[in-house]
Motif scaffolding. Structure first.
Motif, short mmCIF file in Angstrom:
data_model
loop_
_atom_site.label_atom_id
_atom_site.label_comp_id
_atom_site.label_asym_id
_atom_site.label_seq_id
_atom_site.Cartn_x
_atom_site.Cartn_y
_atom_site.Cartn_z
N PRO A 194 0.81 -1.23 0.00
CA PRO A 194 0.00 0.00 0.00
C PRO A 194 0.84 1.27 0.00
CG PRO A 194 -0.89 -1.59 1.56
CD PRO A 194 0.42 -2.14 1.09
N VAL A 195 1.98 1.24 0.72
CA VAL A 195 2.87 2.40 0.72
C VAL A 195 3.43 2.62 -0.68
CG1 VAL A 195 5.01 3.32 1.65
CG2 VAL A 195 3.43 2.12 3.15
N THR A 196 3.83 1.55 -1.34
CA THR A 196 4.36 1.66 -2.70
C THR A 196 3.32 2.22 -3.65
OG1 THR A 196 5.86 -0.21 -2.32
CG2 THR A 196 5.38 0.38 -4.61
N ALA A 197 2.07 1.75 -3.52
CA ALA A 197 1.01 2.26 -4.39
C ALA A 197 0.78 3.75 -4.14
CB ALA A 197 -0.28 1.47 -4.14
N GLY A 198 0.75 4.14 -2.87
CA GLY A 198 0.52 5.54 -2.56
C GLY A 198 1.65 6.44 -3.06
N VAL A 253 -6.80 13.79 -17.02
CA VAL A 253 -7.22 12.40 -17.15
C VAL A 253 -6.16 11.41 -16.65
CG1 VAL A 253 -7.82 10.60 -18.81
CG2 VAL A 253 -8.91 12.84 -18.96
N PRO A 254 -4.89 11.51 -17.06
CA PRO A 254 -3.91 10.51 -16.60
C PRO A 254 -3.74 10.45 -15.08
CG PRO A 254 -3.06 11.65 -18.52
CD PRO A 254 -4.30 12.38 -18.11
N PRO A 255 -3.62 11.58 -14.34
CA PRO A 255 -3.53 11.46 -12.88
C PRO A 255 -4.75 10.80 -12.25
CG PRO A 255 -2.79 13.62 -13.57
CD PRO A 255 -3.39 12.97 -14.77
N VAL A 256 -5.93 11.09 -12.78
CA VAL A 256 -7.14 10.46 -12.23
C VAL A 256 -7.10 8.95 -12.46
CG1 VAL A 256 -9.65 10.32 -12.47
CG2 VAL A 256 -8.53 12.56 -12.45
N VAL A 257 -6.67 8.54 -13.65
CA VAL A 257 -6.60 7.11 -13.96
C VAL A 257 -5.58 6.43 -13.05
CG1 VAL A 257 -5.95 5.43 -15.72
CG2 VAL A 257 -7.34 7.40 -16.34
N VAL A 258 -4.42 7.06 -12.84
CA VAL A 258 -3.40 6.48 -11.97
C VAL A 258 -3.92 6.36 -10.55
CG1 VAL A 258 -1.14 6.91 -10.92
CG2 VAL A 258 -1.45 7.19 -13.38
N PHE A 259 -4.61 7.37 -10.07
CA PHE A 259 -5.15 7.31 -8.71
C PHE A 259 -6.18 6.19 -8.58
CE2 PHE A 259 -8.41 8.47 -5.62
CZ PHE A 259 -7.64 8.58 -4.47
N LEU A 261 -6.31 3.46 -10.27
CA LEU A 261 -5.61 2.18 -10.31
C LEU A 261 -4.88 1.90 -9.01
CD1 LEU A 261 -4.13 2.24 -13.93
CD2 LEU A 261 -6.09 0.93 -13.12
N ALA A 262 -4.38 2.95 -8.35
CA ALA A 262 -3.58 2.76 -7.14
C ALA A 262 -4.43 2.65 -5.88
CB ALA A 262 -2.58 3.91 -6.99
N GLN A 263 -5.62 3.27 -5.88
CA GLN A 263 -6.37 3.35 -4.62
C GLN A 263 -6.82 1.99 -4.12
OE1 GLN A 263 -9.93 2.94 -4.13
NE2 GLN A 263 -10.21 2.09 -6.18
N ARG A 264 -6.99 1.00 -5.00
CA ARG A 264 -7.43 -0.32 -4.55
C ARG A 264 -6.37 -1.04 -3.71
NH1 ARG A 264 -5.85 -4.66 -8.11
NH2 ARG A 264 -7.67 -5.79 -7.35
N TRP A 265 -5.10 -0.54 -3.79
CA TRP A 265 -4.04 -1.15 -3.01
C TRP A 265 -3.74 -0.40 -1.72
CZ3 TRP A 265 -3.25 -5.72 -4.99
CH2 TRP A 265 -3.36 -5.91 -6.36
N PHE A 266 -4.39 0.75 -1.51
CA PHE A 266 -4.03 1.58 -0.36
C PHE A 266 -4.23 0.85 0.96
CE2 PHE A 266 -4.81 5.92 -2.57
CZ PHE A 266 -3.62 5.74 -3.26
N LEU A 267 -5.28 0.07 1.06
CA LEU A 267 -5.62 -0.56 2.33
C LEU A 267 -5.41 -2.07 2.30
CD1 LEU A 267 -8.88 1.42 3.17
CD2 LEU A 267 -6.58 1.84 3.98
N GLN A 268 -4.61 -2.54 1.34
CA GLN A 268 -4.34 -3.97 1.25
C GLN A 268 -2.94 -4.26 1.77
OE1 GLN A 268 -4.93 -5.71 -2.55
NE2 GLN A 268 -7.09 -5.21 -2.68
#
Length: 277
Positions: A194-198, A253-259, A261-268
């Motif tokens: 999750p840290v890496t994703a954030g 658009v690209p920052p929103v897409v990256v966020f 994609l990454a948010q699903r890993w924040f709490l895993q």
């Protein structure tokens, strides 16, 4: 990971509602304004649905601002900078979590002092360095900070994440005769995913929106990144403001897409005991 309590779910819901209320209305106005017809006087009050609807703003933004080429340049910089900065920061944070407390205290103190220094104070010495090396008007000055993890903040975040892992797990890795590099790759890094994703999302957003460094180091229009290309659209006539808004939508658009994609890993997180096989 244990199932979150009712209070935790409530706070997450309130946080999501806050984000929606703060960020969604401006985004809606940005998108709706980009579909207004260029060349017409702006309406006295913002309209959610422009009349008439037009895609001419997007066509002119791509033609006048060179957004296609600028987007490619920004993607090239981000594709190199983001993985490299996360890799170097994770290495430094992992190493910092393994050394003695005295060395750790000195490095953390120096990192905090470095964070207090304003970024503008480093512009002149960095410019002189890259100028003497003949690297100005290239993309190298935009990528080079990734070699030191971009910011001491990234290293400190990784250090806190790796330090929070149980010490006996590191001891188990040593007993299993794992090298520090294999311990980092097979055990420590997956646990702090999750840290890496954030940090990946944060690094991408900061790199994508970086305006100051390209303004200082890049002069060739063919090497302009997206923020510099948007700057050229911002000086258009007020009646052509939909063109600038269309460019801003394309850049958002690209920052929103990256966020997303990454948010699903924040709490895993993974079970660390399964990484020693």
């Amino acid at each position: 990971m244990p199932y979150p309590s009712r209070a935790a779910r409530l706070w997450r819901t309130l946080g999501a509602v806050f984000v929606v209320l703060v960020f969604v209305p401006p985004l809606l106005l940005l998108v709706s304004g980009s579909f207004a017809e260029p060349g017409r006087p702006p309406p006295p009050t913002p309209r959610l649905v422009p009349d008439p609807l037009s895609t001419a703003g997007y066509e002119q933004a791509l033609a006048l601002g060179g957004l296609a080429r600028a987007t490619v340049m920004s993607l090239v910089v981000a594709a190199v900078t983001v993985p490299l900065s996360v890799l170097v920061a994770s290495w430094a944070g992992f190493a910092l979590a393994q050394v003695s407390r005295r060395v750790t205290a000195m490095v953390v103190g120096a990192s905090l002092l470095a964070l207090m220094a304003p970024a503008t104070a480093l512009l002149l010495p960095r410019f002189v360095l890259f100028r003497n090396l003949g690297l100005t008007d290239t993309l190298v000055p935009l990528i080079a900070p990734a070699l030191i993890g971009v910011s001491p903040l990234y290293v400190l975040i990784y250090y806190l994440a790796f330090r929070g892992l149980p010490a006996d797990l590191y001891d188990t890795c040593r007993l299993a005769d794992l090298t520090p590099l294999r311990t980092w790759w097979r055990f420590a890094l997956p646990v702090v995913r999750p840290v890496t994703a954030g940090l990946t999302a944060l690094s991408f957003i900061l790199t994508w929106s970086n305006f100051l460094d390209p303004l200082v180091y890049v002069y060739d229009r063919d090497l302009f990144t997206l923020p510099l290309a948007l700057r050229s659209l911002s000086i258009l006539d007020p009646t052509d403001f939909p063109v600038f808004l269309a460019g801003a939508v394309l850049a958002t658009v690209p920052p929103v897409v990256v966020f997303l994609l990454a948010q699903r890993w924040f709490l895993q997180s993974d079970d660390p005991t399964g990484r020693l096989r």
